[in-house]
Design an enzyme around this catalytic site. Sequence first.
Site, PDB file in Angstrom:
ATOM      1  N   LYS A  83       1.060  -0.900  -0.080  1.00 60.98           N
ATOM      2  CA  LYS A  83       0.295  -0.407   0.381  1.00 60.98           C
ATOM      3  C   LYS A  83       0.853   0.866   0.041  1.00 60.98           C
ATOM      4  O   LYS A  83       1.880   1.399   0.468  1.00 60.98           O
ATOM      5  CB  LYS A  83      -0.482  -0.092   0.943  1.00 60.98           C
ATOM      6  CG  LYS A  83      -2.357  -0.953   1.212  1.00 60.98           C
ATOM      7  CD  LYS A  83      -3.112  -0.404   2.337  1.00 60.98           C
ATOM      8  CE  LYS A  83      -4.388  -0.193   2.240  1.00 60.98           C
ATOM      9  NZ  LYS A  83      -4.894  -0.382   3.481  1.00 60.98           N
TER      10      LYS A  83
HETATM   11  C1  E4P Z   1      -8.515   0.780   4.161  1.00 70.14           C
HETATM   12  O1  E4P Z   1      -8.017  -0.297   3.835  1.00 70.14           O
HETATM   13  C2  E4P Z   1      -8.053   0.900   5.256  1.00 70.14           C
HETATM   14  O2  E4P Z   1      -7.656  -0.303   6.462  1.00 70.14           O
HETATM   15  C3  E4P Z   1      -9.481   1.321   6.135  1.00 70.14           C
HETATM   16  O3  E4P Z   1     -10.686   0.706   5.541  1.00 70.14           O
HETATM   17  C4  E4P Z   1     -10.045   2.742   6.768  1.00 70.14           C
HETATM   18  O4  E4P Z   1     -10.782   2.496   7.251  1.00 70.14           O
HETATM   19  P1  E4P Z   1     -11.119   3.336   8.465  1.00 70.14           P
HETATM   20  O5  E4P Z   1     -11.837   5.209   8.122  1.00 70.14           O
HETATM   21  O6  E4P Z   1     -12.610   2.955   9.363  1.00 70.14           O
HETATM   22  O7  E4P Z   1     -10.091   3.638   9.793  1.00 70.14           O
END
Ligand code: E4P
Length: 221
Positions: A83
């Site tokens: 990522k």
């Molecule tokens: C995606 O890969 C992220 O880890 C995640 O969906 C972030 O979500 P949040 O806004 O609940 O922290």
Amino acid sequence: MKLFLDSANLTEIREAMAWGGIDGVTTNPSLVAREQRDFFPLLKEICETVHGPVSMETTCRDAAGMVDEGRVFAKLHPNIVVKCPLTKEGLSATRRLTGEGIRVNVTLCFSAAQALLAAKAGAYIVSPFVGRLDDISSDGMELIREIRTIYDNYHYATQILVASVRHPRHVVEAARLGADIATLPFGVLEALVRHPLTEIGLERFLKDWEQLSATSGRKGL
Ligand code: E4P
């Protein structure tokens, strides 16, 4: 649509694999930090548990650092998807890692313009955060609609992963709009199963069956 689990918790991942039919896992530094475990063994264990992509986020601000980290993650297991954040540095790292055959999930996407750049950089996945947009009175699902249209117009192969999912309606809307993947916290995956009419219906069926067993004197089948 593929369903991923948004978690670094092995108990949740194992349980979701058993009944949720999940196709992959996404993690982020906050989720990993919550586990209070040595990071590399945890990541390896997650990769060995899941039969699909496991996204792990780089933790540098500069492209060179992201590329170095991404290479290390990618060597750890074939399931790894690296990522990178949707910044200039992140896009530059995406180009380089993609050029080396490493799959990249471009994360923290909040606009269609950003998603266009992620696709042009060769991202394997782009992660628009719908819940965080809804939190600031914007429309997360409208962003998914825009990205789907743009990617379809130009045949970009980048997969749209709906992230920051807060409730089952986000999942249903993501599927209606043709998103490729939705990543769900464990609580949302559980909420997808539950329906009060299912629970009421099951109780009634089992009670009627017990009554029949009591009057006929027959136990079980
Ligand atoms: C995606 O890969 C992220 O880890 C995640 O969906 C972030 O979500 P949040 O806004 O609940 O922290």
